[in-house]
Design a protein around this motif. Structure first.
Motif, PDB file in Angstrom:
ATOM      1  N   MET A   1       0.845  -1.188   0.000  1.00 29.50           N
ATOM      2  CA  MET A   1       0.000   0.000   0.000  1.00 29.50           C
ATOM      3  C   MET A   1       0.885   1.245   0.000  1.00 29.50           C
ATOM      4  O   MET A   1       1.916   1.289   0.656  1.00 29.50           O
ATOM      5  CB  MET A   1      -0.911   0.012   1.228  1.00 29.50           C
ATOM      6  CG  MET A   1      -1.772   1.267   1.358  1.00 29.50           C
ATOM      7  SD  MET A   1      -2.832   1.186   2.826  1.00 29.50           S
ATOM      8  CE  MET A   1      -3.449   2.848   2.872  1.00 29.50           C
ATOM      9  N   GLU A   2       0.467   2.253  -0.746  1.00 25.34           N
ATOM     10  CA  GLU A   2       1.220   3.499  -0.811  1.00 25.34           C
ATOM     11  C   GLU A   2       0.620   4.511   0.161  1.00 25.34           C
ATOM     12  O   GLU A   2      -0.591   4.601   0.320  1.00 25.34           O
ATOM     13  CB  GLU A   2       1.159   4.041  -2.231  1.00 25.34           C
ATOM     14  CG  GLU A   2       2.049   5.239  -2.479  1.00 25.34           C
ATOM     15  CD  GLU A   2       1.989   5.685  -3.922  1.00 25.34           C
ATOM     16  OE1 GLU A   2       2.851   5.261  -4.714  1.00 25.34           O
ATOM     17  OE2 GLU A   2       1.064   6.447  -4.262  1.00 25.34           O
ATOM     18  N   LYS A   3       1.508   5.276   0.838  1.00 22.13           N
ATOM     19  CA  LYS A   3       1.027   6.287   1.772  1.00 22.13           C
ATOM     20  C   LYS A   3       1.952   7.495   1.734  1.00 22.13           C
ATOM     21  O   LYS A   3       3.171   7.355   1.591  1.00 22.13           O
ATOM     22  CB  LYS A   3       0.958   5.727   3.195  1.00 22.13           C
ATOM     23  CG  LYS A   3       0.377   6.739   4.185  1.00 22.13           C
ATOM     24  CD  LYS A   3       0.076   6.118   5.526  1.00 22.13           C
ATOM     25  CE  LYS A   3      -0.566   7.152   6.457  1.00 22.13           C
ATOM     26  NZ  LYS A   3      -0.983   6.585   7.739  1.00 22.13           N
ATOM     27  N   TYR A  45       6.295   9.500  -1.158  1.00 24.97           N
ATOM     28  CA  TYR A  45       5.355   8.449  -0.777  1.00 24.97           C
ATOM     29  C   TYR A  45       6.115   7.191  -0.369  1.00 24.97           C
ATOM     30  O   TYR A  45       7.125   6.840  -0.986  1.00 24.97           O
ATOM     31  CB  TYR A  45       4.411   8.119  -1.940  1.00 24.97           C
ATOM     32  CG  TYR A  45       3.385   9.193  -2.188  1.00 24.97           C
ATOM     33  CD1 TYR A  45       2.111   9.118  -1.626  1.00 24.97           C
ATOM     34  CD2 TYR A  45       3.691  10.302  -2.972  1.00 24.97           C
ATOM     35  CE1 TYR A  45       1.170  10.116  -1.841  1.00 24.97           C
ATOM     36  CE2 TYR A  45       2.764  11.311  -3.202  1.00 24.97           C
ATOM     37  CZ  TYR A  45       1.505  11.204  -2.623  1.00 24.97           C
ATOM     38  OH  TYR A  45       0.571  12.199  -2.833  1.00 24.97           O
ATOM     39  N   SER A  46       5.613   6.542   0.683  1.00 24.83           N
ATOM     40  CA  SER A  46       6.135   5.243   1.095  1.00 24.83           C
ATOM     41  C   SER A  46       5.350   4.160   0.367  1.00 24.83           C
ATOM     42  O   SER A  46       4.125   4.109   0.465  1.00 24.83           O
ATOM     43  CB  SER A  46       5.982   5.077   2.608  1.00 24.83           C
ATOM     44  OG  SER A  46       6.241   3.746   2.995  1.00 24.83           O
ATOM     45  N   GLU A  47       6.057   3.302  -0.363  1.00 27.85           N
ATOM     46  CA  GLU A  47       5.359   2.269  -1.147  1.00 27.85           C
ATOM     47  C   GLU A  47       5.159   0.972  -0.374  1.00 27.85           C
ATOM     48  O   GLU A  47       4.452   0.071  -0.839  1.00 27.85           O
ATOM     49  CB  GLU A  47       6.127   1.966  -2.432  1.00 27.85           C
ATOM     50  CG  GLU A  47       7.411   1.185  -2.247  1.00 27.85           C
ATOM     51  CD  GLU A  47       8.007   0.721  -3.564  1.00 27.85           C
ATOM     52  OE1 GLU A  47       8.369  -0.462  -3.662  1.00 27.85           O
ATOM     53  OE2 GLU A  47       8.124   1.549  -4.487  1.00 27.85           O
ATOM     54  N   TYR A  49       4.016   0.603   2.902  1.00 27.06           N
ATOM     55  CA  TYR A  49       3.173   0.759   4.087  1.00 27.06           C
ATOM     56  C   TYR A  49       2.296  -0.486   4.272  1.00 27.06           C
ATOM     57  O   TYR A  49       1.433  -0.798   3.434  1.00 27.06           O
ATOM     58  CB  TYR A  49       2.294   1.997   3.971  1.00 27.06           C
ATOM     59  CG  TYR A  49       1.506   2.314   5.222  1.00 27.06           C
ATOM     60  CD1 TYR A  49       2.012   3.192   6.170  1.00 27.06           C
ATOM     61  CD2 TYR A  49       0.258   1.746   5.458  1.00 27.06           C
ATOM     62  CE1 TYR A  49       1.297   3.494   7.334  1.00 27.06           C
ATOM     63  CE2 TYR A  49      -0.458   2.029   6.599  1.00 27.06           C
ATOM     64  CZ  TYR A  49       0.067   2.903   7.543  1.00 27.06           C
ATOM     65  OH  TYR A  49      -0.644   3.190   8.685  1.00 27.06           O
ATOM     66  N   TYR A 103      -0.639  -7.488   2.664  1.00 31.14           N
ATOM     67  CA  TYR A 103      -0.966  -6.268   3.391  1.00 31.14           C
ATOM     68  C   TYR A 103      -1.604  -6.620   4.729  1.00 31.14           C
ATOM     69  O   TYR A 103      -2.572  -7.372   4.791  1.00 31.14           O
ATOM     70  CB  TYR A 103      -1.910  -5.369   2.591  1.00 31.14           C
ATOM     71  CG  TYR A 103      -2.283  -4.122   3.371  1.00 31.14           C
ATOM     72  CD1 TYR A 103      -1.393  -3.056   3.478  1.00 31.14           C
ATOM     73  CD2 TYR A 103      -3.506  -4.035   4.039  1.00 31.14           C
ATOM     74  CE1 TYR A 103      -1.706  -1.939   4.228  1.00 31.14           C
ATOM     75  CE2 TYR A 103      -3.832  -2.910   4.786  1.00 31.14           C
ATOM     76  CZ  TYR A 103      -2.919  -1.858   4.871  1.00 31.14           C
ATOM     77  OH  TYR A 103      -3.227  -0.752   5.617  1.00 31.14           O
ATOM     78  N   GLY A 105      -2.790  -4.246   7.926  1.00 34.98           N
ATOM     79  CA  GLY A 105      -2.907  -2.890   8.444  1.00 34.98           C
ATOM     80  C   GLY A 105      -2.449  -2.773   9.886  1.00 34.98           C
ATOM     81  O   GLY A 105      -2.332  -3.779  10.603  1.00 34.98           O
ATOM     82  N   GLU A 136       6.360   5.173   8.662  1.00 39.06           N
ATOM     83  CA  GLU A 136       4.966   5.571   8.909  1.00 39.06           C
ATOM     84  C   GLU A 136       4.148   4.399   9.444  1.00 39.06           C
ATOM     85  O   GLU A 136       3.348   4.552  10.375  1.00 39.06           O
ATOM     86  CB  GLU A 136       4.335   6.123   7.631  1.00 39.06           C
ATOM     87  CG  GLU A 136       4.951   7.425   7.144  1.00 39.06           C
ATOM     88  CD  GLU A 136       6.293   7.238   6.446  1.00 39.06           C
ATOM     89  OE1 GLU A 136       7.007   8.237   6.268  1.00 39.06           O
ATOM     90  OE2 GLU A 136       6.632   6.093   6.085  1.00 39.06           O
ATOM     91  N   TYR A 137       4.366   3.231   8.869  1.00 33.43           N
ATOM     92  CA  TYR A 137       3.654   2.041   9.337  1.00 33.43           C
ATOM     93  C   TYR A 137       4.098   1.664  10.742  1.00 33.43           C
ATOM     94  O   TYR A 137       3.265   1.346  11.608  1.00 33.43           O
ATOM     95  CB  TYR A 137       3.905   0.874   8.381  1.00 33.43           C
ATOM     96  CG  TYR A 137       3.236  -0.415   8.801  1.00 33.43           C
ATOM     97  CD1 TYR A 137       1.870  -0.598   8.597  1.00 33.43           C
ATOM     98  CD2 TYR A 137       3.962  -1.447   9.398  1.00 33.43           C
ATOM     99  CE1 TYR A 137       1.241  -1.778   8.995  1.00 33.43           C
ATOM    100  CE2 TYR A 137       3.351  -2.624   9.793  1.00 33.43           C
ATOM    101  CZ  TYR A 137       1.992  -2.785   9.585  1.00 33.43           C
ATOM    102  OH  TYR A 137       1.370  -3.946   9.981  1.00 33.43           O
ATOM    103  N   ASP A 140       2.537   4.217  13.240  1.00 29.59           N
ATOM    104  CA  ASP A 140       1.095   4.013  13.413  1.00 29.59           C
ATOM    105  C   ASP A 140       0.803   2.749  14.220  1.00 29.59           C
ATOM    106  O   ASP A 140      -0.056   2.743  15.117  1.00 29.59           O
ATOM    107  CB  ASP A 140       0.403   3.926  12.052  1.00 29.59           C
ATOM    108  CG  ASP A 140       0.375   5.246  11.307  1.00 29.59           C
ATOM    109  OD1 ASP A 140       0.674   6.287  11.926  1.00 29.59           O
ATOM    110  OD2 ASP A 140       0.066   5.238  10.094  1.00 29.59           O
TER     111      ASP A 140
END
Length: 328
Positions: A1-3, A45-47, A49, A103, A105, A136-137, A140
């Motif tokens: 996921m991109e973020k 962008y982080s690809e 995540y 993925y 979350g 970022e992941y 979070d």
């Protein structure tokens, strides 16, 4: 996921990533040194995540952490990418290549760790590849883990800027930081980084969470008596109770040098023990890796490979009252 990533600034032809000391100037459509943070529309962008390549339950000693929750297990996850270029990388298949991922979350990952905590699992470790490149992941997920009362562990090369480190540390209970060498040339030529930035991370992290260090000794590169004297001397000036793990190198990835002789590892450990309270040996069988009270010598933790038996109930030695740098 991109973020959308944290810590960057826009430029006319892309963006500058400010997560780590590389400060990559990333042109539109390109990625930085870590290969997982790219520029689009003047933003980074982080690809990766939530893109998990590795997930498992490990003994916490395998991180390695010998003084944090000994005898417990920890759910461990990794993604892909790295901001170093070590030719001897043991996890090169996910650090330097893009593997298959699933993925998961942040809420789902934290819930997995919480479900396991009903057993011997103490929380979640970010490990396997360099976790700061999925910053970022990690941030979070760590936030959610702490809200559930879980321990958070980060296994890292320590190559991160001061500001993102400050934001992360309130959610971290323990770190194992690679101190790959005590030589700037080694860091620059072999790792593609800098020693001074890693030392800064170690100093700062040691003020906020439990810290242990790992040095992989490679014949002819970073295994001299003199370098170990300097490395252990620096640690002792910071805090002689920080545990140091000296691990034996084996050929992997781009490095074909012979495995570091066991005798050399044992000698390096003896040198380090002159200045440090807790020194352990990795990747060598039949060695004494028990934890002893540095004052009276009584056994605090018995170890057999990754199996640990805690013989002390707290961070105070039951025999002499010495305060120990250990989280039971």
């Amino acid at each position: 996921m991109e973020k959308l990533a944290s810590y960057f600034r826009k430029t006319e032809d892309g963006a500058v990533c400010e997560l780590c000391p590389h400060a990559c100037r990333v042109k539109e459509g390109k990625s930085g040194i870590c290969r997982v943070r790219h520029a689009r529309g003047g933003e980074i962008y982080s690809e990766n995540y939530g893109e998990i390549s590795s997930l498992g339950i490990d003994p916490i000693e395998k991180k390695p952490l010998f003084h944090f929750r000994p005898g417990k297990s920890i759910l461990s996850c990794g993604s892909y990418g790295c901001n170093f270029s070590c030719g001897y990388c043991q996890n090169y298949s996910i650090a330097h290549f893009k593997p298959m991922t699933d993925y998961i979350g942040p809420e789902q990952m934290a819930e997995k760790a919480a479900e396991l905590s009903q057993r011997k699992n103490v929380g979640l470790a970010f490990t396997y590849n360099e976790p700061t490149v999925f910053y970022e992941y990690m941030l979070d997920t760590a936030n959610i883990c702490k809200s559930k009362g879980l321990d958070v562990v980060v296994v890292t090369n320590g190559y991160i800027n001061a500001e993102p480190l400050e934001e992360l540390l309130p959610y971290v209970d323990a770190m194992n930081i690679d101190l790959k060498s005590f030589n700037e040339d080694f860091y620059r030529k072999v790792c593609g980084g800098s020693l001074s930035d890693v030392l800064r991370t170690i100093e700062r992290a040691n003020k906020s969470c439990h810290v242990e260090l790992t040095t992989l000794a490679i014949t002819g590169y970073n295994d001299s008596d003199e370098e170990m004297e300097e490395l252990s001397g620096w640690i002792s000036e910071l805090d002689r109770s920080i545990p140091l793990h000296i691990s034996r190198y084996h050929p992997t990835y781009k490095f074909n040098e012979i495995p570091t002789p066991v005798e050399r590892i044992l000698k390096l450990a003896e040198i380090a023990k002159q200045k440090l309270d807790y020194v352990y040996i990795g990747n060598v069988g039949d060695v004494d890796n028990n934890t002893y009270c540095p004052n009276c010598g009584s056994t605090i933790v018995e170890r057999d490979a990754y199996s640990s038996k805690v013989r002390n109930s707290s961070d105070i030695c039951g025999k002499c009252g010495e305060r120990l740098n250990i989280v039971i």
